[in-house]
Design a protein around this motif. Sequence first.
Motif, PDB file in Angstrom:
ATOM      1  N   LEU A   1      24.359  -8.064  39.798  1.00 47.25           N
ATOM      2  CA  LEU A   1      25.573  -8.874  39.645  1.00 47.25           C
ATOM      3  C   LEU A   1      25.587  -9.964  40.716  1.00 47.25           C
ATOM      4  N   LEU A   2      25.811 -11.186  40.305  1.00 50.59           N
ATOM      5  CA  LEU A   2      25.899 -12.294  41.273  1.00 50.59           C
ATOM      6  C   LEU A   2      27.312 -12.861  41.229  1.00 50.59           C
ATOM      7  N   ASP A   3      27.973 -12.890  42.382  1.00 45.03           N
ATOM      8  CA  ASP A   3      29.314 -13.456  42.462  1.00 45.03           C
ATOM      9  C   ASP A   3      29.350 -14.546  43.514  1.00 45.03           C
ATOM     10  N   LEU A   4      30.155 -15.567  43.251  1.00 43.01           N
ATOM     11  CA  LEU A   4      30.346 -16.639  44.235  1.00 43.01           C
ATOM     12  C   LEU A   4      31.757 -16.544  44.790  1.00 43.01           C
ATOM     13  N   TYR A   5      31.856 -16.621  46.115  1.00 45.24           N
ATOM     14  CA  TYR A   5      33.140 -16.591  46.792  1.00 45.24           C
ATOM     15  C   TYR A   5      33.295 -17.913  47.537  1.00 45.24           C
ATOM     16  N   TYR A   6      34.554 -18.381  47.640  1.00 44.80           N
ATOM     17  CA  TYR A   6      34.806 -19.604  48.399  1.00 44.80           C
ATOM     18  C   TYR A   6      34.887 -19.246  49.878  1.00 44.80           C
ATOM     19  N   LYS A   7      34.010 -19.894  50.693  1.00 45.15           N
ATOM     20  CA  LYS A   7      33.901 -19.537  52.112  1.00 45.15           C
ATOM     21  C   LYS A   7      35.049 -20.171  52.897  1.00 45.15           C
ATOM     22  N   ASP A   8      36.087 -19.384  53.116  1.00 46.26           N
ATOM     23  CA  ASP A   8      37.235 -19.867  53.892  1.00 46.26           C
ATOM     24  C   ASP A   8      38.028 -18.655  54.387  1.00 46.26           C
ATOM     25  N   ASP A   9      37.839 -18.340  55.682  1.00 45.82           N
ATOM     26  CA  ASP A   9      38.496 -17.163  56.261  1.00 45.82           C
ATOM     27  C   ASP A   9      40.012 -17.203  56.092  1.00 45.82           C
ATOM     28  N   SER A  10      40.605 -18.428  56.171  1.00 45.58           N
ATOM     29  CA  SER A  10      42.070 -18.508  56.090  1.00 45.58           C
ATOM     30  C   SER A  10      42.557 -18.113  54.697  1.00 45.58           C
ATOM     31  N   LEU A  11      41.662 -18.157  53.708  1.00 47.88           N
ATOM     32  CA  LEU A  11      42.023 -17.722  52.348  1.00 47.88           C
ATOM     33  C   LEU A  11      41.400 -16.362  52.025  1.00 47.88           C
ATOM     34  N   SER A  12      40.778 -15.733  53.026  1.00 50.56           N
ATOM     35  CA  SER A  12      40.053 -14.457  52.865  1.00 50.56           C
ATOM     36  C   SER A  12      38.931 -14.552  51.826  1.00 50.56           C
ATOM     37  N   ASP A  13      38.197 -15.635  51.849  1.00 50.66           N
ATOM     38  CA  ASP A  13      37.007 -15.830  50.998  1.00 50.66           C
ATOM     39  C   ASP A  13      37.238 -15.389  49.539  1.00 50.66           C
ATOM     40  N   PRO A  14      38.091 -16.104  48.791  1.00 52.07           N
ATOM     41  CA  PRO A  14      38.411 -15.632  47.434  1.00 52.07           C
ATOM     42  C   PRO A  14      37.226 -15.702  46.455  1.00 52.07           C
ATOM     43  N   LEU A  15      37.198 -14.740  45.540  1.00 51.30           N
ATOM     44  CA  LEU A  15      36.209 -14.721  44.461  1.00 51.30           C
ATOM     45  C   LEU A  15      36.473 -15.909  43.534  1.00 51.30           C
ATOM     46  N   LEU A  16      35.414 -16.610  43.146  1.00 48.27           N
ATOM     47  CA  LEU A  16      35.586 -17.780  42.275  1.00 48.27           C
ATOM     48  C   LEU A  16      35.207 -17.446  40.830  1.00 48.27           C
ATOM     49  N   THR A  17      35.852 -18.105  39.917  1.00 46.61           N
ATOM     50  CA  THR A  17      35.393 -18.073  38.525  1.00 46.61           C
ATOM     51  C   THR A  17      34.632 -19.378  38.302  1.00 46.61           C
ATOM     52  N   GLU A  18      33.922 -19.446  37.181  1.00 45.89           N
ATOM     53  CA  GLU A  18      33.188 -20.670  36.859  1.00 45.89           C
ATOM     54  C   GLU A  18      34.155 -21.860  36.764  1.00 45.89           C
ATOM     55  N   SER A  19      35.317 -21.609  36.138  1.00 46.51           N
ATOM     56  CA  SER A  19      36.285 -22.704  35.954  1.00 46.51           C
ATOM     57  C   SER A  19      36.880 -23.150  37.292  1.00 46.51           C
ATOM     58  N   ARG A  20      37.169 -22.185  38.166  1.00 45.44           N
ATOM     59  CA  ARG A  20      37.715 -22.564  39.480  1.00 45.44           C
ATOM     60  C   ARG A  20      36.698 -23.373  40.276  1.00 45.44           C
ATOM     61  N   LEU A  21      35.453 -22.961  40.172  1.00 42.71           N
ATOM     62  CA  LEU A  21      34.390 -23.669  40.895  1.00 42.71           C
ATOM     63  C   LEU A  21      34.278 -25.108  40.372  1.00 42.71           C
ATOM     64  N   GLU A  22      34.417 -25.233  39.054  1.00 42.11           N
ATOM     65  CA  GLU A  22      34.336 -26.569  38.453  1.00 42.11           C
ATOM     66  C   GLU A  22      35.485 -27.451  38.948  1.00 42.11           C
ATOM     67  N   ILE A  23      36.695 -26.868  39.020  1.00 41.87           N
ATOM     68  CA  ILE A  23      37.850 -27.658  39.497  1.00 41.87           C
ATOM     69  C   ILE A  23      37.659 -28.022  40.975  1.00 41.87           C
ATOM     70  N   LEU A  24      37.176 -27.059  41.760  1.00 41.65           N
ATOM     71  CA  LEU A  24      36.965 -27.335  43.186  1.00 41.65           C
ATOM     72  C   LEU A  24      35.932 -28.438  43.395  1.00 41.65           C
ATOM     73  N   GLY A  25      34.950 -28.502  42.479  1.00 43.22           N
ATOM     74  CA  GLY A  25      33.948 -29.577  42.541  1.00 43.22           C
ATOM     75  C   GLY A  25      33.045 -29.506  43.765  1.00 43.22           C
ATOM     76  N   ILE A  26      32.831 -28.289  44.297  1.00 43.86           N
ATOM     77  CA  ILE A  26      31.980 -28.163  45.487  1.00 43.86           C
ATOM     78  C   ILE A  26      30.526 -28.485  45.147  1.00 43.86           C
ATOM     79  N   VAL A  27      30.099 -27.996  43.985  1.00 40.69           N
ATOM     80  CA  VAL A  27      28.712 -28.250  43.545  1.00 40.69           C
ATOM     81  C   VAL A  27      28.717 -28.585  42.057  1.00 40.69           C
TER      82      VAL A  27
END
Length: 250
Positions: A119-145
């Motif tokens: 299983l491969l999961d991507l989390y958003y690296k941000d301690d102040s948000l406690s590194d939340p688990l990302l979905t594909e759609s959230r990642l797309e909205i964030l536009g990090i990559v």
Amino acid sequence: MSPDHGLLMYEGKAKRIYACKDIDSVLVEFKNDATAFNALKHSQLEGKGRINCQISASLFELLEQEGIPNHYLGLLSEEWMMVQKVEVIPLEIVVRNIATGSLCKQTPIIEGKELSPPLLDLYYKDDSLSDPLLTESRLEILGIVSHAKRLEIEKLARWVNDFLKDFLDKIDLVLVDFKLEMGINNSGELLVADEISPDTCRIWDKRTLDSNDRILDKDRFRQDLGGVVEAYGEILKRVQGVTSKPRNYK
Ligand code: UDP
């Protein structure tokens, strides 16, 4: 003794990053600090920095021999490493071969279930948000990559997993799960960065069936099992038993 270095650029929970003469490289100092639960738990563990630096160096050298691109350049001392300077992508890439940890706290997936394919999961690296688990759609909205870069990241992480799982198995260690960070160097290449150590991997000893004794990673610290540095040292001993000593940076 610390080698010659430039300004402190960043201090994280387990490492300090310093500038050096070559603008394409940075120096990493591995600290003895141990933290868990978003740094709510904190201790000093004598010897941890040295062991994690040595394990990471050996594993990065093995990845390099396999052709897996990573930031490692060489060691300056037992706890100082020279690496390529990268722009770190703010993602924690977690690959799991066996279900445990947060996966079993957040879902009814049974502890110890073999995950095949991993299983491969991507989390958003941000301690102040406690590194939340990302979905594909959230990642797309964030536009990090971009979508293409995400696929490249996932392919690289799975390659690391396939290779490390096989390597560790040969020295009677089970790679349960691990977290990777990646970055882009000054030439635009995607590289595995950060560290690969028992602070960032769950590793079990195949030589014992006892469910506590087999834990050789940061879960010993998280769960107050004691013997943290000894367990990390056992991993180092097995890794260095089958690899040559990590190279010095020239
Ligand atoms: N991990 C890590 N840093 C983090 C979160 C997780 O190195 O900030 C590693 C952890 O050591 C384990 C894997 O990623 O090897 C999966 O961790 P999990 O999501 O189960 O987190 P837990 O809440 O159990 O730390």
